[in-house]
Design an enzyme around this catalytic site. Structure first.
Site, PDB file in Angstrom:
ATOM      1  N   GLU A  46       1.288  -1.178   5.107  1.00 30.80           N
ATOM      2  CA  GLU A  46       2.322  -1.411   4.102  1.00 30.80           C
ATOM      3  C   GLU A  46       3.517  -0.481   4.316  1.00 30.80           C
ATOM      4  OE1 GLU A  46       2.676  -1.422  -0.817  1.00 30.80           O
ATOM      5  OE2 GLU A  46       1.178  -0.169   0.187  1.00 30.80           O
ATOM      6  N   LYS A 119       4.991  -8.620  -3.672  1.00 34.02           N
ATOM      7  CA  LYS A 119       3.799  -8.008  -4.262  1.00 34.02           C
ATOM      8  C   LYS A 119       3.715  -8.308  -5.754  1.00 34.02           C
ATOM      9  CE  LYS A 119       1.648  -3.366  -4.344  1.00 34.02           C
ATOM     10  NZ  LYS A 119       1.798  -2.009  -3.762  1.00 34.02           N
ATOM     11  N   CYS A 156      -1.483  -4.091  -0.844  1.00 36.03           N
ATOM     12  CA  CYS A 156      -2.028  -2.862  -1.417  1.00 36.03           C
ATOM     13  C   CYS A 156      -2.655  -3.067  -2.797  1.00 36.03           C
ATOM     14  CB  CYS A 156      -0.966  -1.771  -1.432  1.00 36.03           C
ATOM     15  SG  CYS A 156      -1.669  -0.086  -1.526  1.00 36.03           S
TER      16      CYS A 156
END
Length: 292
Positions: A46, A119, A156
């Site tokens: 990431e 995200k 993540c």
């Protein structure tokens, strides 16, 4: 019975405390190493263009964001993907008008940029002040039919949420990928979340009978030490490959996607789902509004 359809996946792990050019060059070198070993879908960590800046709330760090369109790093990895015939999920800090996102561009093996994922779950805590920088994503979960496999990618914090993994599986993902930046907790140096982090993803692998790949960074950045421990698990949750806490390198594993499909069907998790009972999952507090 249909024949085998295999894919070889890879995860990249390395320190990322250098400049943008140094970090991008390091990741490219490792992508090339993974491709030389047979990798077909290769996952970098990431936000690999720089150190993990979210440990602080500083307005100057917004200068690190770049638009999706015309992004030099995405273009560079698109050229690499085309040259090597590999698919690469590329994580980056996105500026979109007045908004900022923690985003990912999916690049296919012919160099085509297939689309954008933003995200969905944004953490906020000591050392991980992401809500200061990123809006929650507005793309919904995405799955891309790359040349080598149908790929679902969360970023993540997404990897802790079973809803994310299940949604990507329902959308047709054959492998789940999670680029990551996770390490020590500045407020509690004794707290080590490496094992729960891995167990969460192993749980997704088992519950969806699907391979899972995670790529993390390593090294210490301003006192925050990243765990490494990048790994690949199969649909049974068995760890097929894993890097250590300080290793720089790549790991690979090969999966028979047709066999995985048959095994997934045989376990019955998707056959026995009861979506009509899951309205509570659409609430924040578990309270359903009565139908009038």
């Amino acid at each position: 019975m249909s024949g085998a359809k295999t894919v070889t996946v890879a995860a990249v792990q390395c320190p990322l405390g250098g400049s943008r050019e140094e970090n991008v060059a390091r990741v490219e070198r490792l992508v090339r190493e993974a491709a030389a070993k047979g990798g077909q879908v290769i996952l970098p960590p990431e936000l690999f263009e720089g150190p993990y800046f979210c440990r602080h709330e500083r307005e100057s760090f917004f200068d690190l964001a770049r638009p999706f369109e015309g992004n030099e790093t995405i273009a560079r990895f698109a050229a690499v993907a085309r040259e090597l015939n590999v698919a690469i999920p590329v994580s980056f800090f996105e500026r979109a008008g007045q908004a900022h996102y923690n985003s990912l561009a999916m690049i296919d093996a012919d160099g085509t940029v297939m689309g954008l994922y933003r995200k969905s779950h944004i953490p906020d805590g000591p050392g991980y002040e992401e809500k200061f920088y990123f809006r929650p994503g507005d793309t919904g979960f995405r799955v891309w039919n790359t040349r080598h496999a149908a790929v679902g990618v969360g970023i993540c914090w997404d990897q802790w949420f079973p809803e994310c993994a299940r949604a990507m599986a329902l959308l047709g993902a054959e492998v789940l990928f999670y680029p990551t930046a996770i390490g020590s907790e500045p407020h509690d140096p004794e707290l080590d979340t490496r094992d729960p982090w891995q167990r969460a993803m192993v749980g997704h692998a088992v519950s969806n009978v699907i391979p899972v790949v995670a790529a993390n960074r390593v090294g210490t950045e301003e006192g925050q030490t990243f765990y490494g421990a990048s790994g690949i698990a199969n649909g049974r949750g068995d760890k097929l490959a894993e890097l250590g806490r300080a290793d720089e390198g790549v790991i690979l594993a090969t999966f028979d996607l047709e066999q995985a499909r048959r095994t997934r069907a045989a376990w019955g998790f998707f056959r026995d789902r009861r979506p009509e009972l899951y309205d509570v999952l659409r609430t924040a507090d578990g309270k359903l509004v009565p139908v009038r």
